[in-house]
Design a protein around this motif. Structure first.
Motif, PDB file in Angstrom:
ATOM      1  N   LYS A 200       0.832  -1.208   0.000  1.00  0.00           N
ATOM      2  CA  LYS A 200       0.000   0.000   0.000  1.00  0.00           C
ATOM      3  C   LYS A 200       0.866   1.258   0.000  1.00  0.00           C
ATOM      4  CE  LYS A 200      -3.091   2.311   3.287  1.00  0.00           C
ATOM      5  NZ  LYS A 200      -3.864   2.131   4.530  1.00  0.00           N
ATOM      6  N   TYR A 201       1.932   1.251   0.801  1.00  0.00           N
ATOM      7  CA  TYR A 201       2.771   2.448   0.944  1.00  0.00           C
ATOM      8  C   TYR A 201       3.666   2.665  -0.279  1.00  0.00           C
ATOM      9  CZ  TYR A 201       1.086   2.151   5.696  1.00  0.00           C
ATOM     10  OH  TYR A 201       0.277   2.088   6.793  1.00  0.00           O
ATOM     11  N   ASP A 202       4.159   1.559  -0.888  1.00  0.00           N
ATOM     12  CA  ASP A 202       4.961   1.695  -2.110  1.00  0.00           C
ATOM     13  C   ASP A 202       4.097   2.216  -3.259  1.00  0.00           C
ATOM     14  OD1 ASP A 202       7.260   0.792  -0.890  1.00  0.00           O
ATOM     15  OD2 ASP A 202       6.846  -1.312  -1.343  1.00  0.00           O
ATOM     16  N   LEU A 203       2.870   1.715  -3.344  1.00  0.00           N
ATOM     17  CA  LEU A 203       1.959   2.151  -4.404  1.00  0.00           C
ATOM     18  C   LEU A 203       1.588   3.623  -4.258  1.00  0.00           C
ATOM     19  CD1 LEU A 203       0.464   0.940  -6.843  1.00  0.00           C
ATOM     20  CD2 LEU A 203      -1.452   0.447  -5.345  1.00  0.00           C
ATOM     21  N   SER A 204       1.441   4.075  -3.007  1.00  0.00           N
ATOM     22  CA  SER A 204       1.059   5.472  -2.768  1.00  0.00           C
ATOM     23  C   SER A 204       2.154   6.450  -3.201  1.00  0.00           C
ATOM     24  CB  SER A 204       0.730   5.676  -1.283  1.00  0.00           C
ATOM     25  OG  SER A 204       1.889   5.542  -0.489  1.00  0.00           O
ATOM     26  N   LYS A 205       3.428   5.980  -3.240  1.00  0.00           N
ATOM     27  CA  LYS A 205       4.535   6.862  -3.658  1.00  0.00           C
ATOM     28  C   LYS A 205       4.345   7.342  -5.097  1.00  0.00           C
ATOM     29  CE  LYS A 205       7.940   4.763  -0.567  1.00  0.00           C
ATOM     30  NZ  LYS A 205       9.166   3.926  -0.484  1.00  0.00           N
ATOM     31  N   TYR A 206       3.850   6.424  -5.948  1.00  0.00           N
ATOM     32  CA  TYR A 206       3.619   6.810  -7.344  1.00  0.00           C
ATOM     33  C   TYR A 206       2.403   7.728  -7.468  1.00  0.00           C
ATOM     34  CZ  TYR A 206       6.992   3.163  -8.476  1.00  0.00           C
ATOM     35  OH  TYR A 206       8.130   2.413  -8.552  1.00  0.00           O
ATOM     36  N   ILE A 207       1.374   7.468  -6.678  1.00  0.00           N
ATOM     37  CA  ILE A 207       0.160   8.293  -6.721  1.00  0.00           C
ATOM     38  C   ILE A 207       0.447   9.699  -6.192  1.00  0.00           C
ATOM     39  CG2 ILE A 207      -2.237   8.472  -5.927  1.00  0.00           C
ATOM     40  CD1 ILE A 207      -2.287   5.435  -5.724  1.00  0.00           C
ATOM     41  N   LYS A 208       1.383   9.812  -5.233  1.00  0.00           N
ATOM     42  CA  LYS A 208       1.745  11.124  -4.681  1.00  0.00           C
ATOM     43  C   LYS A 208       2.465  12.009  -5.699  1.00  0.00           C
ATOM     44  CE  LYS A 208       1.982   9.717   0.168  1.00  0.00           C
ATOM     45  NZ  LYS A 208       2.861   9.413   1.319  1.00  0.00           N
ATOM     46  N   GLU A 209       2.997  11.398  -6.765  1.00  0.00           N
ATOM     47  CA  GLU A 209       3.679  12.164  -7.814  1.00  0.00           C
ATOM     48  C   GLU A 209       2.687  12.962  -8.673  1.00  0.00           C
ATOM     49  OE1 GLU A 209       6.972  12.442  -8.442  1.00  0.00           O
ATOM     50  OE2 GLU A 209       7.429  11.260  -6.659  1.00  0.00           O
ATOM     51  N   LEU A 210       1.411  12.600  -8.599  1.00  0.00           N
ATOM     52  CA  LEU A 210       0.391  13.264  -9.421  1.00  0.00           C
ATOM     53  C   LEU A 210       0.041  14.638  -8.858  1.00  0.00           C
ATOM     54  CD1 LEU A 210      -2.064  10.243  -9.883  1.00  0.00           C
ATOM     55  CD2 LEU A 210      -0.397  11.071 -11.552  1.00  0.00           C
ATOM     56  N   THR A 211      -0.301  15.567  -9.745  1.00  0.00           N
ATOM     57  CA  THR A 211      -0.817  16.866  -9.312  1.00  0.00           C
ATOM     58  C   THR A 211      -2.244  16.674  -8.795  1.00  0.00           C
ATOM     59  OG1 THR A 211      -1.686  17.365 -11.497  1.00  0.00           O
ATOM     60  CG2 THR A 211       0.584  18.057 -11.040  1.00  0.00           C
ATOM     61  N   ASP A 212      -2.801  17.709  -8.168  1.00  0.00           N
ATOM     62  CA  ASP A 212      -4.165  17.603  -7.648  1.00  0.00           C
ATOM     63  C   ASP A 212      -5.176  17.323  -8.757  1.00  0.00           C
ATOM     64  OD1 ASP A 212      -3.224  18.055  -5.130  1.00  0.00           O
ATOM     65  OD2 ASP A 212      -3.705  20.202  -5.111  1.00  0.00           O
ATOM     66  N   GLU A 213      -4.991  17.976  -9.903  1.00  0.00           N
ATOM     67  CA  GLU A 213      -5.913  17.766 -11.026  1.00  0.00           C
ATOM     68  C   GLU A 213      -5.804  16.338 -11.566  1.00  0.00           C
ATOM     69  OE1 GLU A 213      -5.407  20.694 -14.031  1.00  0.00           O
ATOM     70  OE2 GLU A 213      -5.955  22.390 -12.734  1.00  0.00           O
ATOM     71  N   SER A 214      -4.542  15.853 -11.713  1.00  0.00           N
ATOM     72  CA  SER A 214      -4.335  14.492 -12.214  1.00  0.00           C
ATOM     73  C   SER A 214      -4.869  13.460 -11.227  1.00  0.00           C
ATOM     74  CB  SER A 214      -2.834  14.244 -12.457  1.00  0.00           C
ATOM     75  OG  SER A 214      -2.349  15.098 -13.457  1.00  0.00           O
ATOM     76  N   PHE A 215      -4.749  13.776  -9.939  1.00  0.00           N
ATOM     77  CA  PHE A 215      -5.238  12.846  -8.906  1.00  0.00           C
ATOM     78  C   PHE A 215      -6.769  12.732  -8.965  1.00  0.00           C
ATOM     79  CE2 PHE A 215      -6.448  12.139  -4.324  1.00  0.00           C
ATOM     80  CZ  PHE A 215      -6.116  10.799  -4.320  1.00  0.00           C
ATOM     81  N   LYS A 216      -7.461  13.876  -9.172  1.00  0.00           N
ATOM     82  CA  LYS A 216      -8.922  13.842  -9.321  1.00  0.00           C
ATOM     83  C   LYS A 216      -9.316  13.005 -10.535  1.00  0.00           C
ATOM     84  CE  LYS A 216     -10.006  18.304  -7.154  1.00  0.00           C
ATOM     85  NZ  LYS A 216     -10.510  19.673  -7.391  1.00  0.00           N
ATOM     86  N   GLU A 217      -8.566  13.184 -11.638  1.00  0.00           N
ATOM     87  CA  GLU A 217      -8.849  12.427 -12.858  1.00  0.00           C
ATOM     88  C   GLU A 217      -8.589  10.933 -12.636  1.00  0.00           C
ATOM     89  OE1 GLU A 217      -7.757  12.790 -17.638  1.00  0.00           O
ATOM     90  OE2 GLU A 217      -6.797  14.115 -16.160  1.00  0.00           O
ATOM     91  N   PHE A 218      -7.540  10.642 -11.864  1.00  0.00           N
ATOM     92  CA  PHE A 218      -7.190   9.254 -11.523  1.00  0.00           C
ATOM     93  C   PHE A 218      -8.335   8.574 -10.763  1.00  0.00           C
ATOM     94  CE2 PHE A 218      -5.265   5.933  -8.953  1.00  0.00           C
ATOM     95  CZ  PHE A 218      -4.341   5.346  -9.814  1.00  0.00           C
ATOM     96  N   LYS A 219      -8.900   9.289  -9.765  1.00  0.00           N
ATOM     97  CA  LYS A 219     -10.008   8.741  -8.979  1.00  0.00           C
ATOM     98  C   LYS A 219     -11.258   8.562  -9.837  1.00  0.00           C
ATOM     99  CE  LYS A 219     -10.099  11.541  -5.330  1.00  0.00           C
ATOM    100  NZ  LYS A 219     -10.518  11.975  -3.961  1.00  0.00           N
ATOM    101  N   THR A 220     -11.487   9.504 -10.783  1.00  0.00           N
ATOM    102  CA  THR A 220     -12.651   9.389 -11.671  1.00  0.00           C
ATOM    103  C   THR A 220     -12.564   8.129 -12.523  1.00  0.00           C
ATOM    104  OG1 THR A 220     -12.802  11.814 -11.771  1.00  0.00           O
ATOM    105  CG2 THR A 220     -13.984  10.563 -13.458  1.00  0.00           C
ATOM    106  N   CYS A 221     -11.341   7.806 -12.992  1.00  0.00           N
ATOM    107  CA  CYS A 221     -11.143   6.615 -13.817  1.00  0.00           C
ATOM    108  C   CYS A 221     -11.391   5.326 -13.033  1.00  0.00           C
ATOM    109  CB  CYS A 221      -9.724   6.599 -14.384  1.00  0.00           C
ATOM    110  SG  CYS A 221      -9.446   7.857 -15.650  1.00  0.00           S
ATOM    111  N   LEU A 222     -11.124   5.366 -11.730  1.00  0.00           N
ATOM    112  CA  LEU A 222     -11.329   4.183 -10.897  1.00  0.00           C
ATOM    113  C   LEU A 222     -12.804   3.828 -10.767  1.00  0.00           C
ATOM    114  CD1 LEU A 222      -8.744   4.699  -8.002  1.00  0.00           C
ATOM    115  CD2 LEU A 222      -8.725   2.896  -9.720  1.00  0.00           C
TER     116      LEU A 222
END
Length: 287
Positions: A200-222
């Motif tokens: 979980k923590y290793d995976l979150s390192k890659y997700i933390k690299e995203l900007t706020d806008e990209s993170f919102k888009e990432f969650k929408t795709c899920l």
């Protein structure tokens, strides 16, 4: 099996959407009498084991399991409710049969009343001189003296020395066993994650690299069926207030450690984060 372990077993068998519905109902239903409601924030990204522990902690081991049966019935999991209720009754019956012999044993252990000694016997005890007893007593300041009988048999002080040396032997054996356990733990091989797996923590390192806008888009795709094919989408309610670490936990809970990296890479490519996807692929060896 304890009642808490039984709850954990039944909760772990629920499908992801059933578990989400169970958590919502658990927070909205009236709690058992004399207890407080479990808040939604307390159940965020909790495993089946953690939810079972929380129910027992908040509602007690007596009131928590029956309340889970009622929640199952409210979300139309009637068969699971019936099976859980039967298993809980079996555990309660087993505990009663185990406790019954112990209770009866305590009544037998009451010391019997000692009858008063006859006058003639007490008189004989008074006539006995206590010299034989006092000779063997070792005072607090005096050193123990060896007393031997006419045949040369060791006396009391020698026997006490032998007894003390015997009691020390098991302590040395115990120390040796502890040493063996430590040596065994040190020689055990370190567990290495399997090919293609991420925590979980290793995976979150890659997700933390995203900007706020990209993170919102990432969650929408899920939550998008078309993007995730052939994988199932994560419920929108679970994603709304989830931060980056929470999303990493949801990925592992829904898709397992083996498949979560593949889903992550697929979405990163979809939202235009190809470089980050390549970094992840080279790190874990996934094509």
């Amino acid at each position: 099996m304890s009642k808490q372990k039984i709850l954990e077993k039944y909760l772990s068998r629920l499908k992801p959407d059933q578990l989400e519905e169970f958590k919502k109902k658990l927070c909205t239903m009236d709690p058992p009498q004399g207890t407080n409601k479990i808040k939604t924030s307390q159940l965020r990204i909790k495993s089946a084991k953690e939810i079972a522990e929380l129910i027992v902690e908040c509602y007690t081991i007596q009131k928590g399991p029956p309340h889970v049966v009622n929640v199952f019935k409210n979300i139309n999991l009637n068969q699971k409710a019936t099976d859980l209720q039967k298993e809980l009754k079996q555990v309660a019956t087993t505990q009663q049969t185990v406790e019954t012999p112990n209770n009866s044993a305590t009544t037998v252990c009451n010391p019997p009343k000692i009858p008063k000694a006859k006058a003639s016997t007490s008189q004989k005890i008074k006539d006995v001189k206590p010299t034989a007893v006092t000779n063997n007593v070792v005072g607090p300041s005096s050193k123990p003296t060896k007393k031997t009988t006419g045949d040369g048999i060791p006396g009391t002080s020698q026997n006490t020395e032998q007894t003390s040396t015997k009691t020390k032997a098991p302590k040395r054996k115990l120390d040796q066993s502890k040493k063996d356990q430590i040596d065994e733990q040190q020689t055990q091989p370190i567990k290495v994650p399997k090919h293609g797996e991420l925590s979980k923590y290793d995976l979150s390192k890659y997700i933390k690299e995203l900007t706020d806008e990209s993170f919102k888009e990432f969650k929408t795709c899920l939550n998008d069926k078309d993007v995730l094919k052939p994988y199932k989408e994560i419920p929108k309610a679970s994603l709304e207030k989830a931060d980056r670490l929470d999303v990493a936990g949801l990925l592992i809970n829904f898709y397992t450690k083996e498949k979560a990296p593949n889903v992550t890479i697929k979405i990163l490519k979809k939202i235009g984060e190809a470089d980050l996807a390549k970094q992840m692929q080279s790190k874990i060896g996934v094509k």
